[in-house]
Scaffold this active site. Structure first.
Site, PDB file in Angstrom:
ATOM      1  N   GLU A   1      48.416  35.548-100.015  1.00  0.00           N
ATOM      2  CA  GLU A   1      49.628  34.777-100.357  1.00  0.00           C
ATOM      3  C   GLU A   1      49.302  33.318-100.639  1.00  0.00           C
ATOM      4  OE1 GLU A   1      52.419  35.544-101.285  1.00  0.00           O
ATOM      5  OE2 GLU A   1      51.935  37.629-100.869  1.00  0.00           O
TER       6      GLU A   1
HETATM    7  C1  LIG Z   1      43.453  42.270 -97.144  1.00  0.00           C
HETATM    8  C2  LIG Z   1      43.990  41.656 -98.388  1.00  0.00           C
HETATM    9  C3  LIG Z   1      45.265  41.969 -98.804  1.00  0.00           C
HETATM   10  C4  LIG Z   1      45.764  41.424 -99.986  1.00  0.00           C
HETATM   11  N1  LIG Z   1      46.993  41.824-100.460  1.00  0.00           N
HETATM   12  C5  LIG Z   1      47.369  41.483-101.723  1.00  0.00           C
HETATM   13  C6  LIG Z   1      48.519  42.072-102.339  1.00  0.00           C
HETATM   14  O1  LIG Z   1      49.261  42.843-101.719  1.00  0.00           O
HETATM   15  N2  LIG Z   1      48.787  41.752-103.628  1.00  0.00           N
HETATM   16  C7  LIG Z   1      48.005  40.910-104.348  1.00  0.00           C
HETATM   17  O2  LIG Z   1      48.280  40.693-105.514  1.00  0.00           O
HETATM   18  N3  LIG Z   1      46.912  40.309-103.791  1.00  0.00           N
HETATM   19  C8  LIG Z   1      46.573  40.596-102.507  1.00  0.00           C
HETATM   20  N4  LIG Z   1      45.464  40.024-101.930  1.00  0.00           N
HETATM   21  C9  LIG Z   1      44.691  39.049-102.696  1.00  0.00           C
HETATM   22  C10 LIG Z   1      44.805  37.632-102.126  1.00  0.00           C
HETATM   23  O3  LIG Z   1      46.085  37.133-102.327  1.00  0.00           O
HETATM   24  C11 LIG Z   1      43.696  36.803-102.806  1.00  0.00           C
HETATM   25  O4  LIG Z   1      42.465  37.249-102.265  1.00  0.00           O
HETATM   26  C12 LIG Z   1      43.872  35.314-102.578  1.00  0.00           C
HETATM   27  O5  LIG Z   1      45.008  34.863-103.266  1.00  0.00           O
HETATM   28  C13 LIG Z   1      42.664  34.500-103.054  1.00  0.00           C
HETATM   29  O6  LIG Z   1      42.223  34.912-104.323  1.00  0.00           O
HETATM   30  P1  LIG Z   1      40.690  35.266-104.529  1.00  0.00           P
HETATM   31  O7  LIG Z   1      40.299  36.217-103.445  1.00  0.00           O
HETATM   32  O8  LIG Z   1      40.493  35.730-105.918  1.00  0.00           O
HETATM   33  O9  LIG Z   1      39.932  33.928-104.277  1.00  0.00           O
HETATM   34  P2  LIG Z   1      39.653  32.767-105.364  1.00  0.00           P
HETATM   35  O10 LIG Z   1      40.888  32.492-106.118  1.00  0.00           O
HETATM   36  O11 LIG Z   1      38.431  33.116-106.124  1.00  0.00           O
HETATM   37  O12 LIG Z   1      39.357  31.534-104.416  1.00  0.00           O
HETATM   38  C14 LIG Z   1      38.117  31.351-103.722  1.00  0.00           C
HETATM   39  C15 LIG Z   1      38.156  30.049-102.951  1.00  0.00           C
HETATM   40  O13 LIG Z   1      38.342  28.961-103.870  1.00  0.00           O
HETATM   41  C16 LIG Z   1      39.467  28.195-103.512  1.00  0.00           C
HETATM   42  N5  LIG Z   1      40.129  27.713-104.725  1.00  0.00           N
HETATM   43  C17 LIG Z   1      40.375  28.400-105.864  1.00  0.00           C
HETATM   44  N6  LIG Z   1      40.991  27.613-106.759  1.00  0.00           N
HETATM   45  C18 LIG Z   1      41.154  26.419-106.175  1.00  0.00           C
HETATM   46  C19 LIG Z   1      41.731  25.187-106.566  1.00  0.00           C
HETATM   47  N7  LIG Z   1      42.291  25.032-107.757  1.00  0.00           N
HETATM   48  N8  LIG Z   1      41.714  24.158-105.700  1.00  0.00           N
HETATM   49  C20 LIG Z   1      41.173  24.296-104.476  1.00  0.00           C
HETATM   50  N9  LIG Z   1      40.612  25.429-104.045  1.00  0.00           N
HETATM   51  C21 LIG Z   1      40.610  26.479-104.879  1.00  0.00           C
HETATM   52  C22 LIG Z   1      40.358  29.118-102.703  1.00  0.00           C
HETATM   53  O14 LIG Z   1      41.210  28.405-101.832  1.00  0.00           O
HETATM   54  C23 LIG Z   1      39.328  29.952-101.957  1.00  0.00           C
HETATM   55  O15 LIG Z   1      38.927  29.281-100.809  1.00  0.00           O
HETATM   56  C24 LIG Z   1      44.976  40.516-100.725  1.00  0.00           C
HETATM   57  C25 LIG Z   1      43.699  40.160-100.269  1.00  0.00           C
HETATM   58  C26 LIG Z   1      43.200  40.730 -99.134  1.00  0.00           C
HETATM   59  C27 LIG Z   1      41.794  40.376 -98.724  1.00  0.00           C
END
Ligand SMILES: Cc1cc2nc3c(=O)[nH]c(=O)nc-3n(C[C@H](O)[C@H](O)[C@H](O)COP(=O)(O)OP(=O)(O)OC[C@H]3O[C@@H](n4cnc5c(N)ncnc54)[C@H](O)[C@@H]3O)c2cc1C
Length: 603
Positions: free
Chosen positions: A441
């Site tokens: 989220e």
């Molecule tokens: C168990 C689990 C359940 C989930 N459930 C859902 C679901 O039901 N539906 C759904 O759609 N998704 C779901 N997710 C996905 C989750 O919302 C994402 O993993 C999360 O939003 C982060 O995206 P990412 O993993 O691609 O990380 P990335 O976007 O690649 O980010 C990696 C790191 O970089 C940082 N970062 C990225 N961009 C910036 C910026 N502009 N400024 C500062 N920092 C930044 C982030 O804060 C993070 O620390 C789930 C994930 C997990 C692990």
């Protein structure tokens, strides 16, 4: 197995004595339905259901996890039966739209129940939790036909919902979405793509699953402006609205993960699945935000629920576990040692948990009141002000409560010593389960940018003012009260400093936009501690008022004052560090090149 007693007395204190819920409910259009008896029944029945039905399944879910048989997910033993009882009890429809089989009770009551669910079984709670968000998105943005077809089922709980945003190449940056929606020449679209990490994407609890999916139309503009929202049911409804043809959406695999094992985290494949546009083309992100805002408060409540149960069990253990003598001399002379609650450091950990959980509860219940007003107030201006305030508080509730939730569950393990690290006691599960709440989220980093960048600075500080004004008014009202000086004096200072810090970051950001990102997480944590200080000051005032009347449960109110003092003297000073780090700016963060970070690796 951990035990749980819903903190009903504390709910009543926060609702009735600090936040004046009776007056709040009396001012809502549903006033006749939200009688004190209804509120009590929900609190008590919710306490019973979560303790007797969900709690015993928490470790079961952690141990067994979910498994994939073909493309069908099998949830842990007992999950399905518990869900059937939940549906039978009418819980999914609690705050649903009465036009579609909902009970129409205020959102806040659902949030109270949600805390108990999150304490007792977070992984299980995510199945109905996501449905709630899907129902809200459809209620606000769906067509009348979509509402008629899907909302009653979601409210009844016979169908559940999901939110499908994330793809392998994009989580935070939804502009990178690749899932496509092709008009099918009839009324719908064909959805093709892969979504990952989809919570409750597939399971055996309900007869149908309604996916809300972000995808791009063929003529979509680049980036986030080109995203549309589609409803993609697992089974297409038949002519009678029941289960019809199977749609081309399936679970390809399940993720193996650190915590919330009982919740299925699915890779979802959409292979030309039939989908239906929700809202207008290219405006999907705005629609999804309805769901995401509900979900963000919901995730904050997850942090809160885990703090509470971790605290309850750490407290019980600390009262029983005998180790060493108290520094001031033996307290338990008939036993070989004193209970560890005698030791100041154990008390520090327990009080940290208690102050954060009880303070977090007031913060959530305050946000819940705003959510009720946004949802139901008859007055446009009241609704708009509540919306602005809730917009400001949502990233704080989400990120601050999950950050401190992780800390508090870790302290729970620490109170248990080595036994906390052993699975049998259940304390380490809370840490693993809490860890995800800081990520999904929108990570803490993203919530912080939302707070400082989008909400506060983009509004030139206007979004912050209604809240800091409330704090200011409270401090003014109590400045002549000696008994409150220990709270309102530091609170007033911090409140003024909050404005100064905002101004300072805003000025720097005009020269260099990186300064916003450099300050944001410290700013969010600072905001969280000051917000909690406001609620602890209000709690202290309510406790003083109650004690003046010589109540039977004076000990409860004295404990409130003790906890408020602990919060002010032992946790609130953390704002000093955050303020300094905000003022330090971004130079040290940005000085090093990406290559230089790894210079130490090479010989
Ligand atoms: C168990 C689990 C359940 C989930 N459930 C859902 C679901 O039901 N539906 C759904 O759609 N998704 C779901 N997710 C996905 C989750 O919302 C994402 O993993 C999360 O939003 C982060 O995206 P990412 O993993 O691609 O990380 P990335 O976007 O690649 O980010 C990696 C790191 O970089 C940082 N970062 C990225 N961009 C910036 C910026 N502009 N400024 C500062 N920092 C930044 C982030 O804060 C993070 O620390 C789930 C994930 C997990 C692990």
């Amino acid at each position: 197995m951990p035990s749980y007693q819903a903190p009903l007395r504390d709910f009543r204190f926060a609702m009735d004595e600090v936040l004046d819920y009776p007056r709040h409910y009396a001012g809502l259009p549903q006033a006749d339905d939200v009688t004190p008896d209804v509120v009590s029944a929900i609190l008590e029945e919710g306490a019973r259901f979560t303790r007797d039905v969900l709690l015993p399944l928490n470790q079961v879910g952690d141990t067994h996890g979910c498994r994939l048989e073909g493309d069908q997910v099998v949830t842990p033993p007992g999950f399905k039966e518990a869900y059937a009882q939940y549906v039978e009890g009418g819980w999914p429809s609690l705050s649903g739209d009465p036009a579609h089989e909902g009970q129409g009770l205020p959102t806040s009551l659902g949030m109270v129940l949600s805390e108990m669910v999150c304490s007792t079984n977070l992984a299980w709670g995510m199945y109905p939790g996501l449905s709630q968000g899907a129902a809200d998105a459809l209620r606000h943005h769906g067509s009348e036909a979509q509402k008629a077809q899907y909302l009653a089922k979601l409210n009844a709980g016979t169908w559940t919902g999901t939110m499908c945003l994330t793809e392998p190449q994009c989580g935070t940056d939804l502009g990178l979405i690749k899932t496509r929606a092709q008009p099918d020449g009839e009324e719908g679209y064909r959805i093709t793509g892969t979504k990952i990490f989809i919570s409750a994407g597939e399971h055996d609890l309900a007869e149908n699953i309604v996916h809300l999916v972000l995808a791009k139309l063929p003529d979509a503009p680049e980036g986030t402006k080109g995203i549309s929202l589609f409803l993609v049911p697992k089974y297409l409804p038949d002519a009678e609205g029941g289960i019809g043809e199977r749609n081309a959406v399936s679970c390809g695999s399940l993720e193996h993960k650190m915590g919330i094992h009982g919740n299925a985290t699915c890779v979802m494949n959409f292979d030309g699945a039939r989908g239906f546009l929700v809202g207008e083309p290219h405006k999907g992100l705005a629609c999804m935000f309805t769901m995401m805002n509900v979900a963000r408060i919901g995730v904050g409540i997850q942090g809160l629920g885990l703090m509470e149960i971790s605290f309850q069990n750490a407290l019980a253990y600390a009262r029983e576990r005998l180790q060493m003598r108290a520094l001031s001399g033996a307290q338990n002379t008939d036993k070989p040692a004193d209970p560890i609650i005698a030791h100041p450091d154990v008390r520090r950990m327990l009080l940290t948990q208690k102050a954060l959980a009880e303070g977090g509860r007031m913060m959530v219940l305050y946000a819940a009141q705003l959510a009720d007003t946004v949802e139901c107030s008859a007055s446009d201006s009241e609704r708009e002000s509540a919306e602005t305030l809730l917009g400001l508080l949502t990233p704080i509730v989400k990120a601050f409560l999950t950050e401190v939730g992780f800390e508090a569950t870790n302290e729970g393990v620490q109170v248990f010593g080595g036994h906390g690290y052993i699975r049998e006691w259940g304390m380490e599960q809370y840490v693993r389960d809490a860890r995800i709440t800081r990520l999904y989220e929108g990570t803490t980093g993203i919530q912080a940018l939302d707070l400082l960048g989008r909400k506060v600075l983009m509004s030139q500080g206007e979004a912050l003012k209604p809240f800091t004004k409330q704090i200011h008014k409270f401090c003014k009202a109590h400045e002549a009260n000696d008994a409150m000086a220990e709270f309102v004096t530091p609170l007033a200072k911090l409140n003024a400093e909050w404005g100064d810090l905002t101004m300072a970051v805003g000025m720097k950001a005009m020269q260099d936009r990186e300064e916003v990102g450099a300050a944001s997480v410290d700013y969010l944590m600072y905001a969280g501690y000051v917000t909690l200080a406001f609620f602890w000051a209000r709690a202290a005032q309510a406790a003083h008022d109650a004690l003046a009347g010589n109540p039977d449960d004076a000990a409860f109110y004295r404990a409130k004052l003790d906890t408020a003092r602990f919060y002010y003297q032992r946790l609130l000073p953390r704002t000093r560090a955050h303020a300094e780090m905000i003022r330090a700016g971004g130079d040290t963060l940005m000085a090093m090149s990406a290559e230089d970070f790894g210079r130490g690796f090479a010989i």
